[in-house]
Design an enzyme around this catalytic site. Structure first.
Site, PDB file in Angstrom:
ATOM      1  N   THR A  73      67.753  67.842  45.777  1.00  0.00           N
ATOM      2  CA  THR A  73      66.510  68.488  46.189  1.00  0.00           C
ATOM      3  C   THR A  73      66.117  68.049  47.594  1.00  0.00           C
ATOM      4  O   THR A  73      65.715  68.866  48.429  1.00  0.00           O
ATOM      5  CB  THR A  73      65.381  68.157  45.179  1.00  0.00           C
ATOM      6  OG1 THR A  73      65.784  68.621  43.890  1.00  0.00           O
ATOM      7  CG2 THR A  73      64.074  68.807  45.580  1.00  0.00           C
ATOM      8  N   ASN A 152      73.315  77.749  39.170  1.00  0.00           N
ATOM      9  CA  ASN A 152      73.173  76.787  38.089  1.00  0.00           C
ATOM     10  C   ASN A 152      72.912  77.423  36.724  1.00  0.00           C
ATOM     11  O   ASN A 152      73.100  76.787  35.706  1.00  0.00           O
ATOM     12  CB  ASN A 152      72.053  75.797  38.425  1.00  0.00           C
ATOM     13  CG  ASN A 152      70.810  76.475  38.948  1.00  0.00           C
ATOM     14  OD1 ASN A 152      70.850  77.157  39.974  1.00  0.00           O
ATOM     15  ND2 ASN A 152      69.703  76.325  38.253  1.00  0.00           N
ATOM     16  N   SER A 200      74.750  66.593  45.052  1.00  0.00           N
ATOM     17  CA  SER A 200      74.000  65.613  44.278  1.00  0.00           C
ATOM     18  C   SER A 200      74.932  64.906  43.298  1.00  0.00           C
ATOM     19  O   SER A 200      75.671  65.561  42.557  1.00  0.00           O
ATOM     20  CB  SER A 200      72.876  66.315  43.510  1.00  0.00           C
ATOM     21  OG  SER A 200      72.225  65.392  42.670  1.00  0.00           O
ATOM     22  N   HIS A 202      74.583  63.178  40.480  1.00  0.00           N
ATOM     23  CA  HIS A 202      74.490  63.213  39.008  1.00  0.00           C
ATOM     24  C   HIS A 202      75.031  64.493  38.394  1.00  0.00           C
ATOM     25  O   HIS A 202      75.133  64.608  37.178  1.00  0.00           O
ATOM     26  CB  HIS A 202      73.065  62.926  38.541  1.00  0.00           C
ATOM     27  CG  HIS A 202      72.084  64.043  38.697  1.00  0.00           C
ATOM     28  ND1 HIS A 202      71.697  64.827  37.634  1.00  0.00           N
ATOM     29  CD2 HIS A 202      71.414  64.503  39.766  1.00  0.00           C
ATOM     30  CE1 HIS A 202      70.816  65.723  38.054  1.00  0.00           C
ATOM     31  NE2 HIS A 202      70.620  65.544  39.350  1.00  0.00           N
ATOM     32  N   THR A 238      65.410  52.561  53.200  1.00  0.00           N
ATOM     33  CA  THR A 238      66.502  51.634  52.897  1.00  0.00           C
ATOM     34  C   THR A 238      67.555  52.305  52.030  1.00  0.00           C
ATOM     35  O   THR A 238      67.223  52.980  51.052  1.00  0.00           O
ATOM     36  CB  THR A 238      65.940  50.383  52.186  1.00  0.00           C
ATOM     37  OG1 THR A 238      64.976  49.786  53.061  1.00  0.00           O
ATOM     38  CG2 THR A 238      67.030  49.377  51.860  1.00  0.00           C
ATOM     39  N   CYS A 328      64.934  72.757  35.287  1.00  0.00           N
ATOM     40  CA  CYS A 328      63.819  72.565  36.193  1.00  0.00           C
ATOM     41  C   CYS A 328      62.627  73.443  35.846  1.00  0.00           C
ATOM     42  O   CYS A 328      61.514  73.158  36.226  1.00  0.00           O
ATOM     43  CB  CYS A 328      64.272  72.857  37.607  1.00  0.00           C
ATOM     44  SG  CYS A 328      65.915  72.201  37.891  1.00  0.00           S
TER      45      CYS A 328
HETATM   46  C1  LIG Z   1      70.492  70.129  40.084  1.00  0.00           C
HETATM   47  C2  LIG Z   1      70.437  71.051  41.237  1.00  0.00           C
HETATM   48  C3  LIG Z   1      69.677  70.740  42.380  1.00  0.00           C
HETATM   49  C4  LIG Z   1      68.804  69.532  42.457  1.00  0.00           C
HETATM   50  O1  LIG Z   1      69.523  68.327  42.536  1.00  0.00           O
HETATM   51  P1  LIG Z   1      68.757  66.951  42.187  1.00  0.00           P
HETATM   52  O2  LIG Z   1      69.683  65.892  42.632  1.00  0.00           O
HETATM   53  O3  LIG Z   1      68.562  66.966  40.701  1.00  0.00           O
HETATM   54  O4  LIG Z   1      67.485  66.962  42.938  1.00  0.00           O
HETATM   55  C5  LIG Z   1      69.700  71.621  43.439  1.00  0.00           C
HETATM   56  N1  LIG Z   1      70.438  72.738  43.400  1.00  0.00           N
HETATM   57  C6  LIG Z   1      71.194  73.074  42.334  1.00  0.00           C
HETATM   58  C7  LIG Z   1      72.012  74.315  42.362  1.00  0.00           C
HETATM   59  C8  LIG Z   1      71.212  72.244  41.208  1.00  0.00           C
HETATM   60  O5  LIG Z   1      71.943  72.577  40.158  1.00  0.00           O
END
Ligand SMILES: *Cc1c(COP(=O)(O)O)cnc(C)c1O
Length: 390
Positions: A73, A152, A200, A202, A238, A328
């Site tokens: 994000t 997503n 990202s 995760h 940091t 989300c």
């Molecule tokens: C999960 C997701 C995000 C957000 O990533 P975060 O690390 O959870 O903030 C943005 N764009 C897409 C397409 C996602 O699937």
């Protein structure tokens, strides 16, 4: 043990064991601030520098083009607001798509309040943005095009290279949100030609709370997080050393096994989709039918006459964790913007579920989920006043 099957990998993934082990020392003995000028700092700085090189290598970038952030994000916010701030005197028009993740979509909505004009490109029935539509939308005052690499909710993989060519043909900067694509689809930023790309950790078996923005060397962009001189004075704060280390190890692991993992996950998804279509009537299979243009892990169905929330609740009781679309916005009862954009009627969109598979899932998980789903849909429809049995 109680049954528990995780089919929500588009929301987040479990942390890789290798990543976890690589991160551990940086929480304790190797705790130094990577920007400090002493032995503790140097230890952290070395780890961050290696992580940066690994992430860069994975996407065909140079280490100097990788900027670590606190999440996907933040990377999206920075890309869009950074360009808006830097080029506002040149123009105030931005182009994105109607099906972007909220990290891009609501950022554009916010910029509209600050005097920017945003065009939200429509998509076709499978979620594809068209290069012709993009070409038509570009104006002399367009400063940025931001189109997601892969969706997503319905897994659509956009023709990023082609869209980027169109933007560059008019001298317009191109950003892509590659949060779902990274680790699932092999790509090279130089081949794609993009100016900025968000990821990202995760979403590819890395830790939560760490992401990165690729910024092509030479691109001028405003700062998003003002503060210290971290990230070559582009992003204060940091450095999250354990997070960055875990991200790099997870991405390296994902890249090494990408084709095998993608084929395995797609085989589970394909088995699931076939069985659902064969056993349940009155459904829509949302997203691309051509699996080469769809994320390997994604299946998205609308079940007519019933509510997605009721299906999810029954699945959860039976130990199956899926999603009603985007994690989300699942707290809201608004139907998915993405599903409405591909032409799913409002009522039907309410009956939609996203199943996203992962490399730890098994054939048994698929078959059990199909059994539970068939029974759940049958029972809920029997109670639904809208349903007329065929
Ligand atoms: C999960 C997701 C995000 C957000 O990533 P975060 O690390 O959870 O903030 C943005 N764009 C897409 C397409 C996602 O699937």
């Amino acid at each position: 043990m109680e049954k528990s099957i995780y089919l929500d990998h588009a929301a987040t993934t479990p942390l890789s064991k290798k990543a976890f082990e690589a991160m551990t020392p940086y929480f304790s003995d190797a705790f130094g601030n990577a920007n400090s000028q002493h032995v503790y700092g140097r230890e952290g700085a070395k780890a961050v520098s290696e992580a940066r090189a690994t992430v860069a290598r994975a996407i065909g970038a140079k280490p100097s083009e990788i900027y670590f952030t606190s999440c996907g994000t933040e990377a999206d916010n920075w890309a869009i607001k950074g360009i808006a701030a830097e080029y506002a005197s040149k123009g105030k028009h931005i182009i994105t798509s109607a099906i972007e993740h909220p990290a891009v979509y609501t950022t554009c909505k916010q910029l509209e309040k600050f005097g920017f004009e945003v065009t939200y490109l429509p998509v076709d029935g499978e979620g594809f943005v068209s290069a012709e539509e993009l070409e038509k939308a570009i104006r002399p005052d367009t400063i940025l095009v931001s189109i997601m690499f892969a969706n997503n909710e319905i897994g659509t993989i956009e023709p990023i290279k082609r869209l980027c060519e169109v933007a560059h043909g008019h001298g317009v900067i191109f950003h892509t949100d590659a949060v779902q694509a990274t680790g699932a689809v092999r790509y090279d930023v130089k081949d794609l030609g993009v100016d900025m790309l968000s990821m990202s950790a995760h979403k590819f078996y890395g830790p939560k709370g760490v992401g990165a923005l690729y910024i092509r060397n030479g691109l001028k962009i405003g700062k998003f997080m003002t503060g210290g001189e971290q990230e070559r004075a582009h992003r204060g704060g940091t450095t999250n050393t354990p997070g960055v280390v875990g991200m790099a190890v997870a991405l390296d692991e994902a890249m090494q096994n990408l084709e095998n993992d993608a084929a395995y996950v797609a085989s589970l998804r394909d088995r699931f989709v076939q069985k659902v279509i064969a056993n349940i009537d009155d459904i829509l299979y949302n997203g691309p039918k051509d699996t080469s243009k769809r994320l390997p892990n994604n299946a998205n169905f609308s079940f007519r006459y019933i509510e997605g929330e009721s299906i999810l609740f029954s699945l959860d009781l039976a130990g199956v964790s899926a999603s009603s679309g985007s994690a989300c916005s699942s707290a809201s009862l608004d139907p998915s913007r993405t599903l409405l954009s591909i032409g799913v009627p409002v009522g039907t969109a309410h009956g939609s579920i996203r199943f996203t598979f992962g490399k730890h899932n098994t054939i048994e998980d698929v078959d059990y989920t199909v059994d539970v789903l068939v029974e759940t849909v049958r029972r809920l429809r029997e109670m639904s006043p809208l349903y007329v049995k065929k």
